[in-house]
Motif scaffolding. Structure first.
Motif, PDB file in Angstrom:
ATOM      1  N   ARG A 119       1.215  -1.530  -0.389  1.00  0.00           N
ATOM      2  CA  ARG A 119      -0.344  -0.083   0.239  1.00  0.00           C
ATOM      3  C   ARG A 119       1.107   1.539  -0.256  1.00  0.00           C
ATOM      4  NH1 ARG A 119      -3.979  -2.109   4.438  1.00  0.00           N
ATOM      5  NH2 ARG A 119      -5.295  -3.923   2.947  1.00  0.00           N
ATOM      6  N   LEU A 120      -0.050   2.049  -1.087  1.00  0.00           N
ATOM      7  CA  LEU A 120       1.472   3.549  -0.977  1.00  0.00           C
ATOM      8  C   LEU A 120       0.067   4.577  -0.477  1.00  0.00           C
ATOM      9  CD1 LEU A 120       2.727   3.633  -4.618  1.00  0.00           C
ATOM     10  CD2 LEU A 120       4.037   2.764  -1.837  1.00  0.00           C
ATOM     11  N   GLU A 121       0.152   5.770   0.782  1.00  0.00           N
ATOM     12  CA  GLU A 121      -0.161   6.860   0.917  1.00  0.00           C
ATOM     13  C   GLU A 121       0.267   7.978   0.029  1.00  0.00           C
ATOM     14  OE1 GLU A 121      -0.510   9.560   5.152  1.00  0.00           O
ATOM     15  OE2 GLU A 121       1.180   8.229   4.317  1.00  0.00           O
ATOM     16  N   ALA A 122      -1.481   9.141  -0.540  1.00  0.00           N
ATOM     17  CA  ALA A 122      -1.378   9.891  -1.017  1.00  0.00           C
ATOM     18  C   ALA A 122      -2.118  10.937  -0.011  1.00  0.00           C
ATOM     19  CB  ALA A 122      -2.278   9.549  -2.338  1.00  0.00           C
ATOM     20  N   ALA A 123      -1.418  12.102  -0.273  1.00  0.00           N
ATOM     21  CA  ALA A 123      -2.303  13.356   0.586  1.00  0.00           C
ATOM     22  C   ALA A 123      -3.311  14.111   0.214  1.00  0.00           C
ATOM     23  CB  ALA A 123      -1.349  13.544   1.497  1.00  0.00           C
ATOM     24  N   CYS A 124      -4.855  14.592   0.740  1.00  0.00           N
ATOM     25  CA  CYS A 124      -5.243  15.683   0.303  1.00  0.00           C
ATOM     26  C   CYS A 124      -4.438  16.892  -0.301  1.00  0.00           C
ATOM     27  CB  CYS A 124      -6.629  15.011   1.386  1.00  0.00           C
ATOM     28  SG  CYS A 124      -7.823  16.422   0.393  1.00  0.00           S
ATOM     29  N   LEU A 125      -4.050  18.187  -0.763  1.00  0.00           N
ATOM     30  CA  LEU A 125      -3.204  19.079  -1.510  1.00  0.00           C
ATOM     31  C   LEU A 125      -4.333  19.827  -0.735  1.00  0.00           C
ATOM     32  CD1 LEU A 125      -1.056  20.080  -2.327  1.00  0.00           C
ATOM     33  CD2 LEU A 125      -1.696  20.290  -3.641  1.00  0.00           C
ATOM     34  N   ALA A 126      -5.774  20.037  -1.083  1.00  0.00           N
ATOM     35  CA  ALA A 126      -7.308  20.903  -0.745  1.00  0.00           C
ATOM     36  C   ALA A 126      -6.732  20.569   1.112  1.00  0.00           C
ATOM     37  CB  ALA A 126      -8.319  20.519  -0.715  1.00  0.00           C
TER      38      ALA A 126
ATOM     39  N   PRO B 268       7.733  20.843 -12.397  1.00  0.00           N
ATOM     40  CA  PRO B 268       8.820  21.716 -11.652  1.00  0.00           C
ATOM     41  C   PRO B 268       7.846  22.706 -10.769  1.00  0.00           C
ATOM     42  CG  PRO B 268       8.300  21.254 -13.934  1.00  0.00           C
ATOM     43  CD  PRO B 268       6.779  20.750 -13.418  1.00  0.00           C
ATOM     44  N   LEU B 269       6.609  22.892 -10.615  1.00  0.00           N
ATOM     45  CA  LEU B 269       6.069  23.477  -9.634  1.00  0.00           C
ATOM     46  C   LEU B 269       5.752  23.309  -8.381  1.00  0.00           C
ATOM     47  CD1 LEU B 269       2.562  25.422 -11.991  1.00  0.00           C
ATOM     48  CD2 LEU B 269       4.666  26.635 -11.874  1.00  0.00           C
ATOM     49  N   CYS B 270       5.721  21.612  -8.517  1.00  0.00           N
ATOM     50  CA  CYS B 270       5.920  21.047  -7.051  1.00  0.00           C
ATOM     51  C   CYS B 270       7.353  21.327  -6.417  1.00  0.00           C
ATOM     52  CB  CYS B 270       5.782  20.069  -7.292  1.00  0.00           C
ATOM     53  SG  CYS B 270       3.985  19.648  -7.143  1.00  0.00           S
ATOM     54  N   GLU B 271       8.250  21.418  -7.018  1.00  0.00           N
ATOM     55  CA  GLU B 271      10.075  21.001  -6.826  1.00  0.00           C
ATOM     56  C   GLU B 271       9.850  22.377  -6.045  1.00  0.00           C
ATOM     57  OE1 GLU B 271      11.995  19.665  -9.840  1.00  0.00           O
ATOM     58  OE2 GLU B 271      11.416  17.752  -9.518  1.00  0.00           O
ATOM     59  N   GLU B 272       9.167  23.825  -7.530  1.00  0.00           N
ATOM     60  CA  GLU B 272       9.742  24.936  -6.927  1.00  0.00           C
ATOM     61  C   GLU B 272       8.813  25.073  -5.511  1.00  0.00           C
ATOM     62  OE1 GLU B 272       7.997  30.099  -8.537  1.00  0.00           O
ATOM     63  OE2 GLU B 272       8.775  27.475 -10.117  1.00  0.00           O
ATOM     64  N   LEU B 273       7.752  24.887  -5.599  1.00  0.00           N
ATOM     65  CA  LEU B 273       6.395  25.045  -4.290  1.00  0.00           C
ATOM     66  C   LEU B 273       7.393  24.174  -2.715  1.00  0.00           C
ATOM     67  CD1 LEU B 273       4.384  25.825  -2.550  1.00  0.00           C
ATOM     68  CD2 LEU B 273       3.416  23.207  -3.961  1.00  0.00           C
TER      69      LEU B 273
ATOM     70  N   TRP C 157       5.260  15.390   2.446  1.00  0.00           N
ATOM     71  CA  TRP C 157       5.787  15.860   0.860  1.00  0.00           C
ATOM     72  C   TRP C 157       4.813  15.071   0.107  1.00  0.00           C
ATOM     73  CZ3 TRP C 157       4.938  20.650  -1.382  1.00  0.00           C
ATOM     74  CH2 TRP C 157       5.296  20.888  -2.026  1.00  0.00           C
ATOM     75  N   VAL C 158       5.723  13.836   0.447  1.00  0.00           N
ATOM     76  CA  VAL C 158       5.935  12.213  -0.066  1.00  0.00           C
ATOM     77  C   VAL C 158       3.998  11.896  -0.653  1.00  0.00           C
ATOM     78  CG1 VAL C 158       6.563  10.127  -0.149  1.00  0.00           C
ATOM     79  CG2 VAL C 158       8.131  12.076   0.362  1.00  0.00           C
ATOM     80  N   ALA C 159       3.596  12.238   0.396  1.00  0.00           N
ATOM     81  CA  ALA C 159       2.505  11.473  -0.005  1.00  0.00           C
ATOM     82  C   ALA C 159       1.775  12.552  -1.161  1.00  0.00           C
ATOM     83  CB  ALA C 159       1.358  11.470   1.168  1.00  0.00           C
ATOM     84  N   HIS C 160       1.630  14.089  -0.707  1.00  0.00           N
ATOM     85  CA  HIS C 160       0.907  14.798  -0.916  1.00  0.00           C
ATOM     86  C   HIS C 160       1.566  15.112  -2.456  1.00  0.00           C
ATOM     87  CE1 HIS C 160      -1.078  17.967   2.271  1.00  0.00           C
ATOM     88  NE2 HIS C 160      -0.135  17.881   2.669  1.00  0.00           N
TER      89      HIS C 160
ATOM     90  N   ARG D 132       2.240  11.792  -4.460  1.00  0.00           N
ATOM     91  CA  ARG D 132       2.096  11.400  -4.803  1.00  0.00           C
ATOM     92  C   ARG D 132       1.489  11.029  -6.661  1.00  0.00           C
ATOM     93  NH1 ARG D 132       4.637   6.986  -2.817  1.00  0.00           N
ATOM     94  NH2 ARG D 132       4.083   7.377  -0.861  1.00  0.00           N
ATOM     95  N   PHE D 133       0.252  12.262  -6.097  1.00  0.00           N
ATOM     96  CA  PHE D 133      -0.571  11.797  -8.119  1.00  0.00           C
ATOM     97  C   PHE D 133       0.662  12.272  -9.178  1.00  0.00           C
ATOM     98  CE2 PHE D 133       0.239  16.751  -7.102  1.00  0.00           C
ATOM     99  CZ  PHE D 133       0.011  17.285  -8.242  1.00  0.00           C
ATOM    100  N   LEU D 134       2.291  13.319  -8.781  1.00  0.00           N
ATOM    101  CA  LEU D 134       2.622  13.021  -9.690  1.00  0.00           C
ATOM    102  C   LEU D 134       2.924  11.868 -10.389  1.00  0.00           C
ATOM    103  CD1 LEU D 134       4.937  16.162  -8.422  1.00  0.00           C
ATOM    104  CD2 LEU D 134       3.531  15.744  -9.952  1.00  0.00           C
ATOM    105  N   LEU D 135       2.958  10.881  -9.839  1.00  0.00           N
ATOM    106  CA  LEU D 135       3.633   9.237 -10.098  1.00  0.00           C
ATOM    107  C   LEU D 135       2.812   8.405 -10.796  1.00  0.00           C
ATOM    108  CD1 LEU D 135       6.267   8.769  -6.733  1.00  0.00           C
ATOM    109  CD2 LEU D 135       6.878   9.522  -9.081  1.00  0.00           C
TER     110      LEU D 135
END
Length: 538
Positions: free
Chosen positions: A352-359, A412-417, A445-448, A450-453
Motif C-alpha cells: 500500500r501507498l499513501e496519497a495525501a489531500c492537497l486541499a 516543476p511547480l511542485c519542486e519550486e513550491l 510532502w511525499v504523500a502530497h 504521489r499524484f505526480l507518479l
C-alpha cells in the motif's frame, strides 16, 4: 334668471334692484359650491400626493433591500459560512428576493409601470428553462363559448386559424394505491386437475408493502433524510396509517435482503487500485444510559478518475485504526486520506501507498488568509492554485496523458513550491500559525506529491468528502442512530443508493427494480444488480 356661467358685464345694465339682489345671492351660492368642490379636490390631491410619496418611498426601500440581498449573495459574507449554512442562506435569500420582486412589481403596476429609478441600459430578463420534455402533458382547452362572428349584421361561423400554448408546472402529491394480484384457477373436470400459477416472489412474504413502497420508504429515509415519524405524518395525509414502528420494520427487513448485494458491491469498490477514505462522527444511542455516544461512519470510494464510480460505507463503534485494517484486509494499492493517524496501521500492511489531500494543506493557508494572519499564506494559496489549474486541464485525459501532463507542467511547480516552503519555514518563528501550516505540508510532502507518479491518483480527497455530505445532512434530521445494527443497515442501504446516484440512476427506480428482481435473482448473477452494471428490466 341669468346663467352665471355665461354672464357678461353688458347683461347687468337695466336690471332692477330685486334682480340684482337675486343675482348676487345666486353668485354667492355658486361661489360657496365651488369653494366646497375646490376643498374636496385639494383633499383628494393631498391624499393622492401622500399615496404617491408613500409608494415611491416603498419602491425605494424595496429596491435598496434587493440591492443589499444581491450584495450579500455575492459578497464575502458567504465565505465565512460553512456549506450547510450557505445552503440555508441561499434558500432564504431566494425566497426573500422573489417576495421583494413581487412587491416591487405590484407597486410599479400601481404607478403605471413607472420604475423607481430609470436604468441606463435595459435589463436582460433571465431566460426560463424549458419544462422537461419527458413529463406528461395534460391539456386544458380554452375556447370561446360562441364561435359565430360577433360583428353587427354578420353572424357567420368563424374558422379556427391557430392557437397559443403556454406551459406551467403542476404536481399531484404521492398517491397510494392497492396492487391486487389475481391468480386464476383452472380445472379439468375429466381429470379432476387444478392448475394455478404460483404467486410472484416478493422480498416480503405475506406483507403489505410492494417493492415500490419499500423503495419509497427507504429513499425518504436515506436520500431525503425524513425520520420515520415524519413519514408517518405525510402518509396520514393520504389516509394511510403507517406507524413509525411499521416503517422501521420494513426498513430492517429490506436492509437484510440487500446484504448479499452489499457484499458484492464492497468487493467491486475494493477492486480499485486507488481508494479514497474518510470518516465522520455519528451519534449512537446508548439505551442503558439514556444518552448518545460517538460512533463513526467510514467511507471508501473508488478513485475519482475511475469510469465506474462506487462508494461503500462501514459503520463502526469507534475511530481506531483497527476498523480500517479489518475493512481493507486483502486490498493493495494507493489510499488517499487526510492526516488522521488511524490510517497509519492500515498503510503499513500489504502493498500500500499513501496519497495525501492537497486541499487539506490549502485550507491551512486559506484560514490564515481570511484572518489576515500571514502574507506568506497568500503566496502559498497562489502557488497551489497553479497546480489546480493544471488538474482542470488534465481531468478529461487518459491516465497516461494525465501523468505526462503532470510530469511536464506540475512537477516543476511542485519542486519550486517545496523549496519555497523550506525557505519560508526558516524565516518564520517556531510555534507560529504559519509555521504550523508549512509544517503540515512539509511533513507529508511525499504523500502530497504521489499524484505526480500515478495518473489515476487525484490531487485531493474532495471526491470522498462529497460522498460524506448525505450523512452530515441526515444527522441534522434524524439526530442519532438507534443501535449498532441500525447503523450497519444504514451503511448497507446508503452504499447502494449513493452509488446509484454516482452512476446517474434515479435511486427510487434503481431500488424498486432491485427489490423486485432480488427474490428470483441467482447468486451467480447478483453482480447484474450492482449500481454500475444495473439496467432497468426490459
Amino acid at each position: 334668471m341669468l346663467d352665471t356661467q355665461v354672464l357678461k358685464a353688458d347683461d347687468l345694465k337695466g336690471l332692477s334692484p330685486a334682480e340684482l339682489t337675486a343675482l348676487a345671492a345666486q353668485m354667492l351660492a355658486h361661489i360657496t359650491e365651488q369653494s366646497q368642490h375646490i376643498g374636496e379636490q385639494s383633499k383628494r390631491i393631498a391624499s393622492q400626493a401622500q399615496a404617491i410619496k408613500w409608494r415611491d418611498a416603498k419602491i425605494e426601500s424595496i429596491t435598496f433591500q434587493l440591492a443589499r440581498l444581491k450584495a450579500w449573495k455575492f459578497g464575502a459574507k458567504t465565505e465565512r459560512m460553512n456549506a450547510q449554512q450557505r445552503e440555508i442562506f441561499e434558500e432564504t435569500l431566494a425566497e426573500d428576493q422573489a417576495s421583494l420582486e413581487a412587491q416591487l412589481a405590484a407597486l410599479q403596476a400601481q404607478a403605471g409601470s413607472r420604475p423607481a429609478t430609470p436604468d441606463k441600459q435595459p435589463r436582460r430578463q433571465p431566460k426560463r428553462e424549458p419544462l422537461p420534455a419527458h413529463l406528461p402533458r395534460v391539456d386544458q382547452r380554452v375556447e370561446p363559448e360562441d364561435t359565430t362572428c360577433p360583428s353587427p349584421g354578420c353572424g357567420q361561423p368563424m374558422v379556427r386559424v391557430g392557437e397559443d400554448i403556454s406551459e406551467r408546472l403542476d404536481i399531484v402529491p404521492a398517491q397510494f394505491f392497492v396492487q391486487r394480484q389475481i391468480r386464476g384457477k383452472w380445472a379439468c373436470k375429466c381429470c379432476q386437475l387444478l392448475v394455478q400459477e404460483p404467486a410472484v416472489a416478493q422480498v416480503f412474504d405475506n406483507a403489505m408493502p410492494t417493492p415500490g413502497l419499500q423503495a419509497h420508504t427507504m429513499i425518504s429515509r436515506f436520500v431525503d433524510h425524513l425520520p420515520y415519524y415524519r413519514q408517518e405524518q405525510i402518509n396520514a395525509r393520504s389516509g394511510v396509517h403507517t406507524p413509525r414502528s411499521t416503517l422501521a420494520a420494513w426498513a430492517g427487513h429490506t436492509g437484510a435482503q440487500l446484504m448479499p448485494l452489499y457484499d458484492a458491491h464492497r468487493a467491486f469498490v475494493l477492486g480499485s487500485r486507488v481508494l479514497h477514505a474518510d470518516e465522520t462522527p455519528i451519534s449512537l444511542l446508548d439505551p442503558g444510559r439514556g444518552k448518545t455516544q460517538k460512533a463513526y461512519m467510514w467511507a471508501y470510494a473508488r478513485g475519482a478518475f475511475e469510469p465506474e464510480p462506487g462508494v461503500v460505507y462501514d459503520f463502526c463503534a469507534g475511530r481506531g485504526g483497527k476498523y480500517v485494517v479489518d475493512f481493507l484486509k486483502g486490498w493493495s494499492g494507493t489510499l488517499l486520506v487526510d492526516d488522521y493517524a488511524g490510517y497509519d496501521a492500515a498503510l503499513k500492511l500489504e502493498d500500500r501507498l499513501e496519497a495525501a489531500c492537497l486541499a487539506h494543506s490549502r485550507r491551512k493557508f486559506d484560514e490564515l488568509v481570511k484572518a489576515n494572519a500571514s502574507p506568506v499564506a497568500a503566496q502559498a494559496i497562489q502557488r497551489i492554485a497553479w497546480l489546480y489549474r493544471i488538474e482542470a486541464d488534465a481531468r478529461e485525459l487518459t491516465p497516461e496523458q494525465r501523468l505526462a501532463m503532470r510530469q511536464e507542467r506540475s512537477k516543476p511547480l511542485c519542486e519550486e513550491l517545496h523549496v519555497w516552503l523550506q525557505l519560508e519555514r526558516r524565516r518564520v518563528p517556531d510555534g507560529s500559525v504559519i509555521a504550523n501550516a508549512i509544517d503540515y505540508s512539509l511533513n507529508r510532502w511525499v504523500a502530497h506529491t504521489r499524484f505526480l507518479l500515478d495518473g489515476n491518483v487525484p490531487i485531493d480527497n474532495n471526491h470522498i468528502e462529497n460522498q460524506m455530505r448525505p450523512w452530515a445532512v441526515g444527522r441534522k434530521n434524524w439526530l442519532f442512530i438507534g443501535s449498532e445494527l441500525a447503523g450497519e443497515r444504514a451503511a448497507v442501504v446508503m452504499s447502494l443508493l449513493q452509488s446509484a446516484k454516482l452512476n446517474g440512476h434515479n435511486p427510487w427506480a434503481y431500488l424498486k427494480d432491485v427489490l423486485t428482481r432480488l427474490p428470483t435473482q441467482l447468486n451467480s448473477r447478483i453482480d447484474e444488480l450492482l449500481p454500475h452494471r444495473w439496467q432497468p428490466a426490459g
